[in-house]
Design a protein around this motif. Structure first.
Motif, mmCIF file in Angstrom:
data_model
loop_
_atom_site.group_PDB
_atom_site.id
_atom_site.type_symbol
_atom_site.label_atom_id
_atom_site.label_comp_id
_atom_site.label_asym_id
_atom_site.label_seq_id
_atom_site.Cartn_x
_atom_site.Cartn_y
_atom_site.Cartn_z
ATOM 1 N N LYS A 215 -50.345 -7.495 -46.736
ATOM 2 C CA LYS A 215 -49.175 -8.364 -46.740
ATOM 3 C C LYS A 215 -49.152 -9.186 -45.457
ATOM 4 O O LYS A 215 -49.240 -8.626 -44.359
ATOM 5 N N VAL A 216 -49.027 -10.499 -45.620
ATOM 6 C CA VAL A 216 -49.020 -11.410 -44.469
ATOM 7 C C VAL A 216 -47.748 -12.253 -44.507
ATOM 8 O O VAL A 216 -47.431 -12.871 -45.534
ATOM 9 N N THR A 217 -47.014 -12.265 -43.416
ATOM 10 C CA THR A 217 -45.845 -13.126 -43.275
ATOM 11 C C THR A 217 -46.198 -14.279 -42.345
ATOM 12 O O THR A 217 -46.784 -14.064 -41.277
ATOM 13 N N VAL A 218 -45.866 -15.484 -42.753
ATOM 14 C CA VAL A 218 -46.024 -16.639 -41.866
ATOM 15 C C VAL A 218 -44.648 -16.977 -41.315
ATOM 16 O O VAL A 218 -43.765 -17.429 -42.050
ATOM 17 N N PHE A 219 -44.446 -16.713 -40.047
ATOM 18 C CA PHE A 219 -43.168 -16.940 -39.382
ATOM 19 C C PHE A 219 -43.257 -18.284 -38.673
ATOM 20 O O PHE A 219 -44.009 -18.454 -37.712
ATOM 21 N N ALA A 220 -42.492 -19.268 -39.163
ATOM 22 C CA ALA A 220 -42.644 -20.625 -38.653
ATOM 23 C C ALA A 220 -41.349 -21.413 -38.811
ATOM 24 O O ALA A 220 -40.424 -20.992 -39.523
ATOM 25 N N GLN A 221 -41.294 -22.543 -38.141
ATOM 26 C CA GLN A 221 -40.148 -23.440 -38.291
ATOM 27 C C GLN A 221 -40.243 -24.187 -39.615
ATOM 28 O O GLN A 221 -41.337 -24.498 -40.093
ATOM 29 N N ASP A 222 -39.075 -24.460 -40.185
ATOM 30 C CA ASP A 222 -39.029 -25.149 -41.468
ATOM 31 C C ASP A 222 -39.126 -26.653 -41.241
ATOM 32 O O ASP A 222 -38.161 -27.400 -41.374
ATOM 33 N N LEU B 289 -56.315 -17.150 -46.728
ATOM 34 C CA LEU B 289 -56.228 -15.697 -46.881
ATOM 35 C C LEU B 289 -55.952 -15.217 -48.302
ATOM 36 O O LEU B 289 -56.350 -14.102 -48.666
ATOM 37 N N GLU B 290 -55.280 -16.018 -49.127
ATOM 38 C CA GLU B 290 -55.040 -15.561 -50.498
ATOM 39 C C GLU B 290 -56.338 -15.388 -51.297
ATOM 40 O O GLU B 290 -56.462 -14.422 -52.058
ATOM 41 N N PRO B 291 -57.336 -16.283 -51.133
ATOM 42 C CA PRO B 291 -58.610 -16.025 -51.825
ATOM 43 C C PRO B 291 -59.306 -14.756 -51.338
ATOM 44 O O PRO B 291 -60.168 -14.213 -52.034
ATOM 45 N N GLN B 292 -58.921 -14.266 -50.157
ATOM 46 C CA GLN B 292 -59.482 -13.016 -49.629
ATOM 47 C C GLN B 292 -58.695 -11.794 -50.113
ATOM 48 O O GLN B 292 -58.993 -10.668 -49.728
ATOM 49 N N GLY B 293 -57.659 -12.036 -50.940
ATOM 50 C CA GLY B 293 -56.900 -10.938 -51.513
ATOM 51 C C GLY B 293 -55.593 -10.612 -50.830
ATOM 52 O O GLY B 293 -54.914 -9.654 -51.205
ATOM 53 N N ALA B 294 -55.200 -11.397 -49.819
ATOM 54 C CA ALA B 294 -53.942 -11.144 -49.117
ATOM 55 C C ALA B 294 -52.765 -11.686 -49.918
ATOM 56 O O ALA B 294 -52.901 -12.610 -50.725
ATOM 57 N N LYS B 295 -51.598 -11.084 -49.681
ATOM 58 C CA LYS B 295 -50.355 -11.565 -50.277
ATOM 59 C C LYS B 295 -49.566 -12.250 -49.160
ATOM 60 O O LYS B 295 -49.075 -11.581 -48.243
ATOM 61 N N VAL B 296 -49.467 -13.566 -49.231
ATOM 62 C CA VAL B 296 -48.874 -14.352 -48.153
ATOM 63 C C VAL B 296 -47.474 -14.819 -48.535
ATOM 64 O O VAL B 296 -47.273 -15.380 -49.614
ATOM 65 N N ALA B 297 -46.517 -14.579 -47.648
ATOM 66 C CA ALA B 297 -45.138 -15.017 -47.887
ATOM 67 C C ALA B 297 -44.615 -15.743 -46.643
ATOM 68 O O ALA B 297 -44.807 -15.271 -45.519
ATOM 69 N N PRO B 298 -43.945 -16.883 -46.830
ATOM 70 C CA PRO B 298 -43.394 -17.593 -45.679
ATOM 71 C C PRO B 298 -42.043 -17.026 -45.256
ATOM 72 O O PRO B 298 -41.274 -16.537 -46.086
ATOM 73 N N LEU B 299 -41.758 -17.100 -43.977
ATOM 74 C CA LEU B 299 -40.428 -16.830 -43.459
ATOM 75 C C LEU B 299 -40.113 -18.011 -42.542
ATOM 76 O O LEU B 299 -40.518 -18.038 -41.378
ATOM 77 N N LEU B 300 -39.447 -19.005 -43.124
ATOM 78 C CA LEU B 300 -39.219 -20.266 -42.421
ATOM 79 C C LEU B 300 -37.839 -20.294 -41.772
ATOM 80 O O LEU B 300 -36.838 -19.957 -42.394
ATOM 81 N N VAL B 301 -37.811 -20.718 -40.526
ATOM 82 C CA VAL B 301 -36.591 -20.766 -39.730
ATOM 83 C C VAL B 301 -36.145 -22.221 -39.594
ATOM 84 O O VAL B 301 -36.961 -23.086 -39.262
ATOM 85 N N PRO B 302 -34.863 -22.535 -39.856
ATOM 86 C CA PRO B 302 -34.398 -23.918 -39.677
ATOM 87 C C PRO B 302 -34.749 -24.442 -38.284
ATOM 88 O O PRO B 302 -34.587 -23.729 -37.280
ATOM 89 N N ALA B 303 -35.263 -25.649 -38.236
ATOM 90 C CA ALA B 303 -35.719 -26.214 -36.968
ATOM 91 C C ALA B 303 -34.609 -26.286 -35.925
ATOM 92 O O ALA B 303 -34.877 -26.240 -34.718
#
Length: 400
Positions: free
Chosen positions: A180-187, A202-216
């Motif tokens: 499980k991979v979280t991308v923590f970034a500004q929206d 990373l998804e083609p490598q089998g990871a499950k990627v989910a964004p966690l976007l923070v209002p700029a």
């Protein structure tokens, strides 16, 4: 030799807009630039279109200092390649693609053989189609966008690309299958581009990627740090820019994110290192380069030349140094853009970071990458954790 780009790398709308720009505003017809009629005795005219000013001026300064050091190193102080004098002209794009295109058009019209620089990705994706249309060699610099790789027969790069960054980050975890991979970034555009990049790699490598976007515009990061901790990811990839970084990192530490998740981000220029505060030693850094990372003869030579000239080696000094090495090699093998491009394709050489190879199929620059940690201090210092071989982080080949 034009290549088909994988989906998501260069949206069709951007490609169409770039093509329209070239067809309506380029200087002369394709192949009409001075580079095609050069003689072996003519000077090599190099235009550096880079961020001398603007938000990326620090990056641009490092690039220029590295280029000057690399030119001295690669020519053994003669300033010549294959007996031809290398003439360098600087143009400031201030990080603005429109200014970069205008400067590039002007230089092409004057018969310049090589355009180099491209501090920002937005500049690189606009300049490359213009140089391709006019058959002029282009060496992108610090711009990390994957879109430069495989862009055409005359487009090369002297820095790393986004996929190499993400593969370096993934190496902290290992096999990504089921992770499980979280991308923590500004929206914003920057954050969303990082989400797309991590998913693409990373998804083609089998990871499950989910964004966690923070209002700029956010200034209270506790709720988002709490979400990050509850996500329970195996790895959290942080992509952040701006003055709110210190508050963001503090919140992640206070909410215990580092206790349960491997937190990885890119090591930026040294001026940003104090922003990590108390969590500096808990962050794992993927690193394109930092002073002293490589331990090579070329690195020693670069450092000596840059410091002697009053500069300081940093993240993107290496990109300028590498560009100079590539230009000197190419110009020493031929006078036309086709001859110079052929000389670069498949070329392996000893650079600052170690052995570098220009992949013949798509002009990716295969290179080692680094994993690093910061040591607390005033100021903080970077130390090497591991050097990754070029093959371990190499991007996939862009199909023709």
């Amino acid at each position: 030799m034009h290549r088909k780009r994988p989906a998501g790398r260069w949206p069709a709308a951007l490609a169409a807009a770039a093509a329209a720009l070239i067809l309506t505003t380029s200087c002369g017809s394709p192949g009409s630039s001075g580079s095609t009629g050069n003689k072996a005795s003519d000077p090599v005219k190099v235009g550096l279109v880079y961020s001398k000013s603007g938000p990326l001026a620090t990056y641009g300064k490092q690039y220029l200092e590295g280029f000057q050091a690399g030119l001295d190193y690669a020519t053994k102080g003669t300033g010549k390649a294959g007996g031809r004098t290398i003439e360098v002209h600087q143009a400031d794009d201030a990080g603005d693609p429109a200014k970069a295109v205008a400067a590039t058009k002007d230089l092409i019209g004057q018969g310049y053989d090589v355009i180099a620089g491209a501090t920002s990705s937005g500049v690189a994706t606009q300049v490359s189609p213009l140089t391709e249309q006019n058959k002029v060699l282009f060496l992108s610099g610090p711009a990390a966008t994957d879109a430069v790789t495989g862009a055409g027969p005359y487009t090369f790069r002297s820095g790393r690309q986004t996929t190499q960054d993400i593969n370096t980050a993934a190496a902290f975890v290992g096999d990504m299958k089921g992770k499980k991979v979280t991308v923590f970034a500004q929206d914003n555009a920057f954050g969303q581009a990082n989400v797309a990049g991590v998913k693409a790699v990373l998804e083609p490598q089998g990871a499950k990627v989910a964004p966690l976007l923070v209002p700029a515009a956010a200034n209270d990061f506790t709720p988002f740090a709490t979400q990050a901790e509850k996500a329970g990811a195996d790895m959290m990839f942080v992509a952040w820019a701006g003055t709110s970084a210190k508050a963001m990192w503090t919140a992640l530490g206070q909410q215990g994110v580092f206790d349960s998740t491997k937190v990885v981000t890119g090591l930026d220029i040294a001026a940003t290192w104090p922003s990590y505060g108390k969590v500096a030693q808990e962050v794992d850094f993927l690193a394109h380069y930092f002073a002293g990372a490589a331990g090579t003869e070329a690195e020693k030579a670069m450092t000596e030349r840059v410091t002697k000239a009053g500069g300081e080696v940093g993240l993107f000094t290496v990109d300028g140094f590498t560009a100079a090495q590539m230009i000197v090699h190419a110009a020493g093998q031929g006078a036309s853009a086709d001859e110079m491009a052929k000389a670069l394709e498949g070329w392996s050489f000893e650079g600052v970071k170690g052995k570098l190879t220009v992949r013949a199929e798509d002009h990716a620059l295969l290179q080692p990458m680094f994993q690093a940690r910061l040591k607390n201090g005033t100021p903080p210092t970077a130390e090497l954790v591991k050097k990754l071989d070029a093959d371990a982080v190499a991007p996939g080949v862009v199909e023709k």
